[in-house]
Design an enzyme around this catalytic site. Structure first.
Site, PDB file in Angstrom:
ATOM      1  N   LYS A 214       0.832  -0.610  -0.020  1.00  0.00           N
ATOM      2  CA  LYS A 214       0.567   0.482  -0.202  1.00  0.00           C
ATOM      3  C   LYS A 214       0.684   0.855  -0.142  1.00  0.00           C
ATOM      4  O   LYS A 214       1.941   1.120   0.160  1.00  0.00           O
ATOM      5  CB  LYS A 214      -1.418   0.041   1.312  1.00  0.00           C
ATOM      6  CG  LYS A 214      -0.255   0.543   2.524  1.00  0.00           C
ATOM      7  CD  LYS A 214      -1.578   1.199   3.817  1.00  0.00           C
ATOM      8  CE  LYS A 214      -0.479   1.839   4.638  1.00  0.00           C
ATOM      9  NZ  LYS A 214      -2.072   1.969   5.989  1.00  0.00           N
ATOM     10  N   HIS A 216       1.026   5.622  -0.013  1.00  0.00           N
ATOM     11  CA  HIS A 216      -0.123   7.203  -0.727  1.00  0.00           C
ATOM     12  C   HIS A 216       1.104   8.230  -1.411  1.00  0.00           C
ATOM     13  O   HIS A 216       0.676   9.135  -1.530  1.00  0.00           O
ATOM     14  CB  HIS A 216       0.071   8.188   0.579  1.00  0.00           C
ATOM     15  CG  HIS A 216      -1.176   6.397   1.766  1.00  0.00           C
ATOM     16  ND1 HIS A 216      -2.431   6.498   1.358  1.00  0.00           N
ATOM     17  CD2 HIS A 216      -1.223   7.062   2.926  1.00  0.00           C
ATOM     18  CE1 HIS A 216      -2.773   6.504   2.716  1.00  0.00           C
ATOM     19  NE2 HIS A 216      -2.526   6.614   3.268  1.00  0.00           N
ATOM     20  N   TYR A 298     -14.504   5.616  -3.804  1.00  0.00           N
ATOM     21  CA  TYR A 298     -14.927   5.082  -2.415  1.00  0.00           C
ATOM     22  C   TYR A 298     -16.259   5.382  -2.352  1.00  0.00           C
ATOM     23  O   TYR A 298     -16.771   4.276  -1.342  1.00  0.00           O
ATOM     24  CB  TYR A 298     -14.991   5.695  -1.441  1.00  0.00           C
ATOM     25  CG  TYR A 298     -14.505   5.812   0.169  1.00  0.00           C
ATOM     26  CD1 TYR A 298     -14.393   4.840   0.587  1.00  0.00           C
ATOM     27  CD2 TYR A 298     -16.135   6.651   1.136  1.00  0.00           C
ATOM     28  CE1 TYR A 298     -14.266   3.932   2.134  1.00  0.00           C
ATOM     29  CE2 TYR A 298     -16.465   6.243   1.850  1.00  0.00           C
ATOM     30  CZ  TYR A 298     -15.652   4.985   2.716  1.00  0.00           C
ATOM     31  OH  TYR A 298     -16.382   4.237   4.097  1.00  0.00           O
ATOM     32  N   PHE A 336     -19.113  -1.831   6.918  1.00  0.00           N
ATOM     33  CA  PHE A 336     -18.886  -0.650   8.052  1.00  0.00           C
ATOM     34  C   PHE A 336     -19.095  -1.745   9.393  1.00  0.00           C
ATOM     35  O   PHE A 336     -17.313  -1.157   9.496  1.00  0.00           O
ATOM     36  CB  PHE A 336     -18.840   0.418   7.868  1.00  0.00           C
ATOM     37  CG  PHE A 336     -18.327   1.567   8.608  1.00  0.00           C
ATOM     38  CD1 PHE A 336     -16.968   1.896   8.295  1.00  0.00           C
ATOM     39  CD2 PHE A 336     -18.812   2.034  10.066  1.00  0.00           C
ATOM     40  CE1 PHE A 336     -16.702   2.901   9.384  1.00  0.00           C
ATOM     41  CE2 PHE A 336     -18.511   2.780  11.000  1.00  0.00           C
ATOM     42  CZ  PHE A 336     -16.967   3.247  10.807  1.00  0.00           C
ATOM     43  N   ASP A 337     -19.523  -1.791   9.717  1.00  0.00           N
ATOM     44  CA  ASP A 337     -19.720  -2.405  10.358  1.00  0.00           C
ATOM     45  C   ASP A 337     -19.121  -3.338  11.347  1.00  0.00           C
ATOM     46  O   ASP A 337     -18.228  -3.684  12.447  1.00  0.00           O
ATOM     47  CB  ASP A 337     -21.753  -2.833  11.557  1.00  0.00           C
ATOM     48  CG  ASP A 337     -22.220  -1.115  11.350  1.00  0.00           C
ATOM     49  OD1 ASP A 337     -21.618  -0.516  11.857  1.00  0.00           O
ATOM     50  OD2 ASP A 337     -23.283  -1.737  11.523  1.00  0.00           O
ATOM     51  N   ARG A 364     -13.243   5.591  11.627  1.00  0.00           N
ATOM     52  CA  ARG A 364     -14.307   6.980  11.998  1.00  0.00           C
ATOM     53  C   ARG A 364     -16.059   6.718  12.033  1.00  0.00           C
ATOM     54  O   ARG A 364     -16.922   6.402  12.924  1.00  0.00           O
ATOM     55  CB  ARG A 364     -14.546   7.838  12.510  1.00  0.00           C
ATOM     56  CG  ARG A 364     -14.263   8.949  12.647  1.00  0.00           C
ATOM     57  CD  ARG A 364     -13.696  10.439  12.620  1.00  0.00           C
ATOM     58  NE  ARG A 364     -14.460  10.854  11.696  1.00  0.00           N
ATOM     59  CZ  ARG A 364     -15.109  11.668  10.994  1.00  0.00           C
ATOM     60  NH1 ARG A 364     -16.499  12.161  12.235  1.00  0.00           N
ATOM     61  NH2 ARG A 364     -15.510  12.265  10.532  1.00  0.00           N
ATOM     62  N   GLY A 366     -17.213   5.905   7.785  1.00  0.00           N
ATOM     63  CA  GLY A 366     -16.900   5.647   6.892  1.00  0.00           C
ATOM     64  C   GLY A 366     -18.843   5.623   5.842  1.00  0.00           C
ATOM     65  O   GLY A 366     -18.578   4.864   5.228  1.00  0.00           O
TER      66      GLY A 366
END
Length: 419
Positions: A214, A216, A298, A336-337, A364, A366
């Site tokens: 990964k 950035h 996203y 997300f959960d 946080r 999402g």
């Protein structure tokens, strides 16, 4: 000593800061050694004042002071151990300092950085190749520029806080033919090597096996072998990126922290003075490679998970292996959960290491549109202006969690309220 070793194990980043500090938080090895020595000296003086010579005891005194003698022996061992630790620490400090000097010399000659101190940002930055990079990663650039990727590699790239963790988990499961067992056992930070992180040694990853990375970093910092790998770039609307990045940088305790107010952070983002900025150039540079890499938003992952995963699987050459049952399980696994409560992807271990505040939540909210709870109208308009003037027209319109019509109504309402 046990406490020190435990701290030493979990704070390798301490030794890569520009101060070359041998301290961890408020403790200092040399100060501790000096205090220990002074304590022993004081105890010896008190014994002499009472007529006791610890080096020349009578048999009767030896019996009475047996516990003290044992403590004295223990102190000697501790002194030796602490002296060895001090010597080791000094050697490490010196070697890292010399290494940093050599690296900085190479960086200055090859990349000619322009160093900057950003308002409210703790970490110094360097402007290199029209990008603003945190000092912490500068020493890795030369190694990265010469690192060789191959067709077995898979790279998840993004601007920070754009959905990196989600796309990593999806890519990993697709590429490993949905190996949930390994995903349950191994932290995502171990499954994916963070290319520019200072403690990651890229040369340790053998070329004859599948490797996950990964980053950035923008594509300009890699050599031509970069495009041999499967590259998945996830991007996100800049308003939600700003909110997420603000909360993240305010929650961490390491060098990359930001301590300023919200309005200043928005201003910094707009004038390209945050880590890895400019955001718009970052997105443009990766999207210019869209013919050979997979660019995915996203927001698409949240609104059309199955369609986005099918497109991703096709790019990875795994569309035939993707069944409806696998899609069902993957969608549930990556909700997300589920991600927020998954200890292998939620980075809660950062709390144990002291990298973040106890209230920290890496995942946080999402959601799309959280910016509506933070931006004022003027800030929103300035971001609209940035997107319309600086972002490539080839990039599809962003999903901001609100329609253009409703956003314009908010603008009109605010304009009327101002008059």
């Amino acid at each position: 000593m046990r406490l020190f070793l435990n701290d030493f194990r979990h704070c390798s980043n301490v030794f890569i800061t520009r101060q070359f500090s041998l301290s961890y938080r408020n403790s200092n090895l040399f100060q501790s050694l000096y205090n220990h020595f002074q304590y022993g000296k004081k105890a010896k003086k008190l014994a002499l004042e009472r007529g006791i010579d610890l080096n020349n005891l009578t048999p009767e005194q030896r019996i009475k002071l047996q516990s003290v003698i044992q403590l004295k022996k223990t102190f000697r061992v501790v002194n030796v151990v602490m002296a060895l630790m001090a010597i080791t620490g000094t050697v490490i400090w010196f070697r890292r300092r010399q290494s940093r000097i050599e690296i900085n010399k190479e960086i200055n000659e090859e990349f000619q950085p322009i160093w900057m101190d950003l308002k409210y940002f703790k970490e110094k930055c360097a402007l290199i190749k029209n990008y603003l990079l945190p000092e912490q990663i500068i020493g890795k650039l030369n190694e990265i520029e010469h690192f060789q990727f191959n067709s077995n590699d898979c790279i998840c790239a993004s601007f920070p806080k754009s959905g990196t963790t989600l796309i990593q988990e999806i890519v990993y499961l697709i590429q490993t033919n949905f190996d949930y067992e390994s995903a349950k056992k191994i932290d995502i930070s171990e499954r994916f090597a963070f290319i520019e992180w200072p403690t990651v040694k890229l040369q340790k990853f053998p070329q004859n096996q599948q490797r996950f990375f990964k980053t950035h970093l923008p594509p300009t910092f890699f050599n031509e072998s970069f495009t041999k790998a499967k590259i998945v770039y996830v991007y996100r609307n800049p308003k939600d990126v700003t909110v997420s990045l603000f909360h993240f940088l305010r929650s961490i305790n390491i060098e990359l922290t930001y301590s300023g107010p919200w309005n200043q952070f928005v201003r910094s983002f707009l004038i390209d003075e945050v880590y890895y900025a400019p955001w718009w150039r970052h997105v443009n540079d990766y999207y210019a490679m869209n013919d050979t890499i997979c660019c995915i938003s996203y927001e698409d992952l949240l609104r059309d998970f199955r369609g986005s995963v099918r497109r991703l699987a096709k790019y990875l050459g795994k569309e035939k292996e993707l069944t409806e049952e696998q899609l069902d399980k993957l969608e549930k696994w990556c909700s997300f959960d589920s991600m927020k409560n998954n200890p292998k992807v939620n980075y809660d271990w950062f709390k144990d290491w002291g990298f973040v505040k106890k209230s920290f939540s890496f995942l946080r909210k999402g959601q799309i549109g959280d910016w509506l709870n933070h931006f004022d109208v003027q800030q929103s308009k300035e971001y609209d202006q940035m997107v319309s003037t600086r972002l490539s027209p080839l990039i599809p319109p962003f999903n901001y969690g609100i329609s253009q019509e409703d956003q314009q109504k908010l603008y009109d309402f605010d304009a009327k309220r101002q008059t």
